[in-house]
Write a protein that holds these residues in place. Structure first.
Motif, PDB file in Angstrom:
ATOM      1  N   ARG A   1       9.513   5.153 -18.773  1.00 39.28           N
ATOM      2  CA  ARG A   1       8.173   6.152 -18.364  1.00 39.28           C
ATOM      3  C   ARG A   1       7.274   5.741 -19.614  1.00 39.28           C
ATOM      4  O   ARG A   1       5.987   5.424 -19.263  1.00 39.28           O
TER       5      ARG A   1
ATOM      6  N   PHE B   1       2.452   1.726  -4.710  1.00 40.32           N
ATOM      7  CA  PHE B   1       3.659   1.258  -4.767  1.00 40.32           C
ATOM      8  C   PHE B   1       4.692   2.438  -4.209  1.00 40.32           C
ATOM      9  O   PHE B   1       5.337   2.365  -2.689  1.00 40.32           O
ATOM     10  N   ARG B   2       3.981   3.175  -4.370  1.00 40.54           N
ATOM     11  CA  ARG B   2       5.393   4.720  -3.526  1.00 40.54           C
ATOM     12  C   ARG B   2       3.864   4.891  -2.032  1.00 40.54           C
ATOM     13  O   ARG B   2       4.711   5.135  -1.275  1.00 40.54           O
ATOM     14  N   SER B   3       2.636   4.547  -1.687  1.00 40.61           N
ATOM     15  CA  SER B   3       2.140   4.190  -0.543  1.00 40.61           C
ATOM     16  C   SER B   3       2.365   3.118  -0.177  1.00 40.61           C
ATOM     17  O   SER B   3       1.956   3.607   0.984  1.00 40.61           O
ATOM     18  N   GLY B   4       2.812   2.388  -0.944  1.00 41.64           N
ATOM     19  CA  GLY B   4       2.651   0.975   0.182  1.00 41.64           C
ATOM     20  C   GLY B   4       1.770   0.122  -0.084  1.00 41.64           C
ATOM     21  O   GLY B   4       1.149  -1.318   0.807  1.00 41.64           O
TER      22      GLY B   4
ATOM     23  N   ALA C   1       1.346   3.155  -9.634  1.00 37.17           N
ATOM     24  CA  ALA C   1       2.207   4.390  -9.385  1.00 37.17           C
ATOM     25  C   ALA C   1       2.275   4.354  -8.248  1.00 37.17           C
ATOM     26  O   ALA C   1       3.380   4.425  -7.075  1.00 37.17           O
ATOM     27  N   VAL C   2       1.121   5.463  -7.332  1.00 37.89           N
ATOM     28  CA  VAL C   2       0.879   5.287  -6.864  1.00 37.89           C
ATOM     29  C   VAL C   2       0.372   4.397  -4.859  1.00 37.89           C
ATOM     30  O   VAL C   2       1.052   4.569  -3.892  1.00 37.89           O
TER      31      VAL C   2
ATOM     32  N   HIS D   1      -1.697   6.540 -12.853  1.00 33.89           N
ATOM     33  CA  HIS D   1      -1.179   6.565 -11.309  1.00 33.89           C
ATOM     34  C   HIS D   1      -1.018   6.190 -10.498  1.00 33.89           C
ATOM     35  O   HIS D   1      -0.586   6.121  -9.159  1.00 33.89           O
TER      36      HIS D   1
ATOM     37  N   GLN E   1       7.839  -3.149  -9.789  1.00 34.60           N
ATOM     38  CA  GLN E   1       6.783  -2.221 -10.461  1.00 34.60           C
ATOM     39  C   GLN E   1       7.552  -1.331 -11.807  1.00 34.60           C
ATOM     40  O   GLN E   1       6.192  -1.237 -12.203  1.00 34.60           O
ATOM     41  N   TYR E   2       8.672  -1.944 -11.626  1.00 39.75           N
ATOM     42  CA  TYR E   2       8.596  -1.462 -13.459  1.00 39.75           C
ATOM     43  C   TYR E   2       8.174  -2.272 -14.720  1.00 39.75           C
ATOM     44  O   TYR E   2       6.793  -1.746 -15.174  1.00 39.75           O
TER      45      TYR E   2
ATOM     46  N   THR F   1      11.780  -5.305 -12.723  1.00 38.21           N
ATOM     47  CA  THR F   1      11.225  -5.213 -10.846  1.00 38.21           C
ATOM     48  C   THR F   1      10.323  -4.906 -11.321  1.00 38.21           C
ATOM     49  O   THR F   1       9.353  -5.315 -12.486  1.00 38.21           O
TER      50      THR F   1
ATOM     51  N   THR G   1       4.130  -1.695 -13.580  1.00 39.63           N
ATOM     52  CA  THR G   1       3.772   0.209 -14.419  1.00 39.63           C
ATOM     53  C   THR G   1       3.470  -0.285 -15.754  1.00 39.63           C
ATOM     54  O   THR G   1       2.827   0.945 -16.219  1.00 39.63           O
TER      55      THR G   1
END
Length: 248
Positions: A79, A224-227, A221-222, A218, A107-108, A105, A111
């Protein structure tokens, strides 16, 4: 005490000689540590300060020996917390994260860069490329392995907005979020979008508020997580006679 793996005599090196680069490694594989130490020690202008196999050991090591560049196995910093701690303790220090295949990836990588990591390189990179990456990340405080360029560029070239009905961001705010995910700071974003730094700051504040994010990391991250950020194929180019619109 965390184990520290240093070559005999090198543990007493508090800082690299004049004009040299002090290099340290955080990695859990003994063979990898031995291989990198041999590579660094035979490279002119570099000083091998040593290695450790734990994040706790890395913090202690950095406080004692003040490396210029720390290479970090992505498996030991999933992280980017360690990279942030090291940079906070010594702002002149630069971090180069060695990406495992499992972490290759969008995302990784996005981030990690957005969180403040200075450079990323595949852990399987060839020795000459590792040396070039160390030099580049120290000189420019930014390095992206060409093999990871497509992954890192995905937010800009391949990530598209979700339908407007579900998207809380304006088109320009979405562009700013993409560039944040690329690891760019406000000044660089302003140059790309041809706006003032203050305008970028305003957009960033709006993004944080709309996404309910604590900070830039954050927000990515949000996203990616939320689309809000999605990996897709590049959109087709509009027909020559189709007018295009630019958002604000």
């Amino acid at each position: 005490m965390p184990r520290s793996f240093t070559q005999p005599g090198m543990a007493r090196v508090a800082r690299p000689p004049e004009g040299g680069l002090g290099v340290a490694l955080v990695d859990g594989v003994p063979l990898f540590r031995e291989g990198l130490s041999a590579l660094i020690m035979r490279t002119a202008g570099f000083t091998w300060l040593g290695a450790t196999d734990t994040p706790q050991g890395a913090v202690q090591f950095a406080e004692r020996y003040h490396p210029n560049v720390v290479l970090i196995d992505s498996g030991l910093d999933p992280r980017s917390h360690l990279s942030n701690m090291l940079a906070a303790a010594n702002p002149s220090l630069t971090t180069l994260v060695m990406i495992r295949e499992a972490h290759r990836t969008t995302q990784y990588v996005a981030t990690a860069i957005a969180s403040g990591v200075h450079g990323v390189i595949l852990r399987s990179a060839e020795p000459p490329q590792i040396i070039d990456a160390i030099r580049a990340v120290r000189a420019d405080r930014r390095y992206v392995d060409p093999a990871l360029a497509q992954t890192v560029a995905a937010p800009r070239g391949r990530l598209t907005r979700v339908p407007d009905a579900t998207l809380p961001l304006s088109r320009r705010e979405f562009q700013v979020l993409q560039l944040i995910a690329d690891g760019l700071e406000n000044q660089a974003i302003a140059k790309i979008l041809y706006v003032s730094v203050e305008t970028v700051r305003t957009h960033v504040k709006s993004i944080l508020r709309k996404l309910g994010a604590r900070d830039r990391t954050h927000a990515v991250a949000v996203g990616f997580r939320s689309g809000v950020l999605l990996t897709q194929e590049p959109p087709r180019q509009p027909a020559p006679n189709t007018p295009s619109r630019t958002g604000t």
